[in-house]
Scaffold this motif. Sequence first.
Motif, PDB file in Angstrom:
ATOM      1  N   ALA A 192       0.789  -1.305   0.035  1.00  0.00           N
ATOM      2  CA  ALA A 192      -0.031  -0.013  -0.129  1.00  0.00           C
ATOM      3  C   ALA A 192       0.858   1.341   0.100  1.00  0.00           C
ATOM      4  CB  ALA A 192      -0.948   0.027   1.363  1.00  0.00           C
ATOM      5  N   ASP A 193       1.978   1.215   0.821  1.00  0.00           N
ATOM      6  CA  ASP A 193       2.772   2.358   0.848  1.00  0.00           C
ATOM      7  C   ASP A 193       3.574   2.749  -0.473  1.00  0.00           C
ATOM      8  OD1 ASP A 193       2.114   2.738   3.474  1.00  0.00           O
ATOM      9  OD2 ASP A 193       4.000   1.925   4.123  1.00  0.00           O
ATOM     10  N   ARG A 194       3.935   1.559  -1.049  1.00  0.00           N
ATOM     11  CA  ARG A 194       4.509   1.704  -2.389  1.00  0.00           C
ATOM     12  C   ARG A 194       3.964   2.005  -3.510  1.00  0.00           C
ATOM     13  NH1 ARG A 194       9.558  -2.767  -2.654  1.00  0.00           N
ATOM     14  NH2 ARG A 194      10.491  -2.604  -0.563  1.00  0.00           N
ATOM     15  N   LEU A 195       2.670   1.805  -3.279  1.00  0.00           N
ATOM     16  CA  LEU A 195       1.665   1.887  -4.416  1.00  0.00           C
ATOM     17  C   LEU A 195       0.776   3.119  -4.200  1.00  0.00           C
ATOM     18  CD1 LEU A 195       0.513  -1.461  -5.652  1.00  0.00           C
ATOM     19  CD2 LEU A 195       2.620   0.109  -6.921  1.00  0.00           C
ATOM     20  N   ALA A 196       0.951   3.737  -3.232  1.00  0.00           N
ATOM     21  CA  ALA A 196       0.263   4.961  -2.372  1.00  0.00           C
ATOM     22  C   ALA A 196      -1.140   4.782  -2.359  1.00  0.00           C
ATOM     23  CB  ALA A 196       0.568   6.436  -3.479  1.00  0.00           C
ATOM     24  N   VAL A 197      -1.456   3.874  -1.825  1.00  0.00           N
ATOM     25  CA  VAL A 197      -2.853   3.363  -1.568  1.00  0.00           C
ATOM     26  C   VAL A 197      -3.183   3.723  -0.182  1.00  0.00           C
ATOM     27  CG1 VAL A 197      -4.587   1.482  -1.376  1.00  0.00           C
ATOM     28  CG2 VAL A 197      -2.730   1.580  -3.243  1.00  0.00           C
ATOM     29  N   ALA A 198      -4.373   4.398   0.132  1.00  0.00           N
ATOM     30  CA  ALA A 198      -4.640   4.967   1.623  1.00  0.00           C
ATOM     31  C   ALA A 198      -4.659   3.949   2.513  1.00  0.00           C
ATOM     32  CB  ALA A 198      -5.780   5.647   1.401  1.00  0.00           C
ATOM     33  N   ARG A 199      -5.154   2.690   2.184  1.00  0.00           N
ATOM     34  CA  ARG A 199      -5.450   1.725   3.253  1.00  0.00           C
ATOM     35  C   ARG A 199      -5.016   0.409   2.740  1.00  0.00           C
ATOM     36  NH1 ARG A 199     -10.857   1.638   2.225  1.00  0.00           N
ATOM     37  NH2 ARG A 199     -10.699  -0.580   3.191  1.00  0.00           N
ATOM     38  N   SER A 200      -4.253  -0.387   3.568  1.00  0.00           N
ATOM     39  CA  SER A 200      -3.768  -1.590   3.348  1.00  0.00           C
ATOM     40  C   SER A 200      -4.779  -2.638   2.972  1.00  0.00           C
ATOM     41  CB  SER A 200      -2.809  -2.295   4.264  1.00  0.00           C
ATOM     42  OG  SER A 200      -3.595  -2.564   5.437  1.00  0.00           O
ATOM     43  N   ALA A 201      -5.967  -2.567   3.415  1.00  0.00           N
ATOM     44  CA  ALA A 201      -7.326  -3.383   3.226  1.00  0.00           C
ATOM     45  C   ALA A 201      -7.389  -3.572   1.549  1.00  0.00           C
ATOM     46  CB  ALA A 201      -8.398  -3.004   3.793  1.00  0.00           C
ATOM     47  N   VAL A 202      -6.873  -2.441   0.888  1.00  0.00           N
ATOM     48  CA  VAL A 202      -7.420  -2.288  -0.430  1.00  0.00           C
ATOM     49  C   VAL A 202      -6.666  -3.473  -1.128  1.00  0.00           C
ATOM     50  CG1 VAL A 202      -7.043  -1.039  -2.614  1.00  0.00           C
ATOM     51  CG2 VAL A 202      -7.869  -0.087  -0.699  1.00  0.00           C
ATOM     52  N   ILE A 203      -5.423  -3.800  -0.715  1.00  0.00           N
ATOM     53  CA  ILE A 203      -4.674  -4.947  -1.421  1.00  0.00           C
ATOM     54  C   ILE A 203      -5.470  -6.301  -1.201  1.00  0.00           C
ATOM     55  CG2 ILE A 203      -2.450  -6.128  -1.234  1.00  0.00           C
ATOM     56  CD1 ILE A 203      -2.396  -3.108  -1.768  1.00  0.00           C
ATOM     57  N   HIS A 204      -6.293  -6.573  -0.011  1.00  0.00           N
ATOM     58  CA  HIS A 204      -6.790  -7.569   0.213  1.00  0.00           C
ATOM     59  C   HIS A 204      -8.313  -7.597  -1.022  1.00  0.00           C
ATOM     60  CE1 HIS A 204      -4.834  -9.194   3.485  1.00  0.00           C
ATOM     61  NE2 HIS A 204      -4.765  -8.008   3.873  1.00  0.00           N
ATOM     62  N   ASP A 205      -8.646  -6.419  -1.237  1.00  0.00           N
ATOM     63  CA  ASP A 205      -9.689  -6.484  -2.224  1.00  0.00           C
ATOM     64  C   ASP A 205      -9.023  -6.664  -3.402  1.00  0.00           C
ATOM     65  OD1 ASP A 205     -11.365  -5.417  -0.278  1.00  0.00           O
ATOM     66  OD2 ASP A 205     -11.195  -3.445  -0.523  1.00  0.00           O
ATOM     67  N   TRP A 206      -8.030  -6.387  -3.834  1.00  0.00           N
ATOM     68  CA  TRP A 206      -7.342  -6.703  -5.236  1.00  0.00           C
ATOM     69  C   TRP A 206      -7.215  -8.030  -5.359  1.00  0.00           C
ATOM     70  CZ3 TRP A 206      -3.169  -2.264  -5.426  1.00  0.00           C
ATOM     71  CH2 TRP A 206      -3.586  -1.118  -5.757  1.00  0.00           C
ATOM     72  N   LEU A 207      -6.841  -8.702  -4.324  1.00  0.00           N
ATOM     73  CA  LEU A 207      -6.464 -10.348  -4.254  1.00  0.00           C
ATOM     74  C   LEU A 207      -7.834 -10.997  -4.535  1.00  0.00           C
ATOM     75  CD1 LEU A 207      -4.384 -12.491  -3.815  1.00  0.00           C
ATOM     76  CD2 LEU A 207      -5.048 -12.498  -1.245  1.00  0.00           C
ATOM     77  N   ARG A 208      -8.885 -10.451  -3.917  1.00  0.00           N
ATOM     78  CA  ARG A 208     -10.170 -11.172  -4.186  1.00  0.00           C
ATOM     79  C   ARG A 208     -10.695 -10.831  -5.549  1.00  0.00           C
ATOM     80  NH1 ARG A 208     -10.934  -9.690   1.026  1.00  0.00           N
ATOM     81  NH2 ARG A 208     -11.823  -7.895   0.668  1.00  0.00           N
ATOM     82  N   ARG A 209     -10.619  -9.558  -6.084  1.00  0.00           N
ATOM     83  CA  ARG A 209     -11.109  -8.952  -7.165  1.00  0.00           C
ATOM     84  C   ARG A 209     -10.593  -9.394  -8.493  1.00  0.00           C
ATOM     85  NH1 ARG A 209     -12.268  -2.982  -6.377  1.00  0.00           N
ATOM     86  NH2 ARG A 209     -13.583  -3.723  -4.885  1.00  0.00           N
ATOM     87  N   TYR A 210      -9.116  -9.252  -8.518  1.00  0.00           N
ATOM     88  CA  TYR A 210      -8.255  -9.479  -9.699  1.00  0.00           C
ATOM     89  C   TYR A 210      -7.714 -10.761  -9.931  1.00  0.00           C
ATOM     90  CZ  TYR A 210      -9.564  -4.405  -9.912  1.00  0.00           C
ATOM     91  OH  TYR A 210      -9.982  -3.310 -10.026  1.00  0.00           O
ATOM     92  N   PRO A 211      -8.259 -11.833 -10.732  1.00  0.00           N
ATOM     93  CA  PRO A 211      -7.596 -13.186 -10.688  1.00  0.00           C
ATOM     94  C   PRO A 211      -6.011 -12.987 -11.203  1.00  0.00           C
ATOM     95  CG  PRO A 211      -9.388 -12.866 -12.357  1.00  0.00           C
ATOM     96  CD  PRO A 211      -9.238 -11.444 -11.639  1.00  0.00           C
ATOM     97  N   ASP A 212      -5.663 -11.846 -11.826  1.00  0.00           N
ATOM     98  CA  ASP A 212      -4.002 -12.032 -12.229  1.00  0.00           C
ATOM     99  C   ASP A 212      -3.326 -11.174 -11.053  1.00  0.00           C
ATOM    100  OD1 ASP A 212      -5.576  -9.202 -12.499  1.00  0.00           O
ATOM    101  OD2 ASP A 212      -4.053  -8.873 -14.157  1.00  0.00           O
ATOM    102  N   PHE A 213      -4.012 -10.820  -9.846  1.00  0.00           N
ATOM    103  CA  PHE A 213      -3.412  -9.960  -8.761  1.00  0.00           C
ATOM    104  C   PHE A 213      -2.270 -11.515  -8.285  1.00  0.00           C
ATOM    105  CE2 PHE A 213      -2.124  -8.863  -4.465  1.00  0.00           C
ATOM    106  CZ  PHE A 213      -1.881  -7.689  -4.464  1.00  0.00           C
ATOM    107  N   PRO A 214      -0.919 -10.961  -8.270  1.00  0.00           N
ATOM    108  CA  PRO A 214      -0.149 -12.039  -7.652  1.00  0.00           C
ATOM    109  C   PRO A 214      -0.553 -12.814  -6.598  1.00  0.00           C
ATOM    110  CG  PRO A 214       1.138 -10.150  -8.190  1.00  0.00           C
ATOM    111  CD  PRO A 214      -0.276  -9.922  -8.305  1.00  0.00           C
ATOM    112  N   LYS A 215      -0.271 -14.044  -6.525  1.00  0.00           N
ATOM    113  CA  LYS A 215      -0.452 -14.581  -5.172  1.00  0.00           C
ATOM    114  C   LYS A 215       0.539 -14.573  -4.357  1.00  0.00           C
ATOM    115  CE  LYS A 215      -4.032 -16.781  -7.318  1.00  0.00           C
ATOM    116  NZ  LYS A 215      -4.988 -15.525  -7.368  1.00  0.00           N
ATOM    117  N   PRO A 216       0.170 -14.738  -2.963  1.00  0.00           N
ATOM    118  CA  PRO A 216       1.502 -14.444  -1.829  1.00  0.00           C
ATOM    119  C   PRO A 216       2.609 -15.890  -2.303  1.00  0.00           C
ATOM    120  CG  PRO A 216      -0.963 -14.513  -0.727  1.00  0.00           C
ATOM    121  CD  PRO A 216      -0.908 -15.009  -2.276  1.00  0.00           C
ATOM    122  N   ILE A 217       3.766 -15.423  -1.642  1.00  0.00           N
ATOM    123  CA  ILE A 217       4.677 -16.363  -1.849  1.00  0.00           C
ATOM    124  C   ILE A 217       4.744 -16.950  -0.464  1.00  0.00           C
ATOM    125  CG2 ILE A 217       5.842 -15.205  -3.576  1.00  0.00           C
ATOM    126  CD1 ILE A 217       8.025 -14.211  -1.437  1.00  0.00           C
TER     127      ILE A 217
END
Length: 66
Positions: free
Chosen positions: A17-42
């Motif tokens: 979130a910090d590196r992509l200038a996103v206000a809330r880290s919860a957005v990352i979880h939303d992207w993970l659910r919403r976008y099938p091409d979002f990278p999977k956690p390692i």
Amino acid sequence: MGRKVDADDIVGTQEIADRLAVARSAVIHDWLRRYPDFPKPIAFVGRQRLWNWPDIAAWARRTERL
């Protein structure tokens, strides 16, 4: 054996979130659910998901978020 990842490239939701200038880290979880091409956690540490930054950066460039 899994793929090799530089320890400096391991990021969690807040760092993404910090590196992509996103206000809330919860957005990352939303992207993970919403976008099938979002990278999977390692990796998972407890309930914390961890990603490889180059994977996230490549996705962010493709989707014009970086």
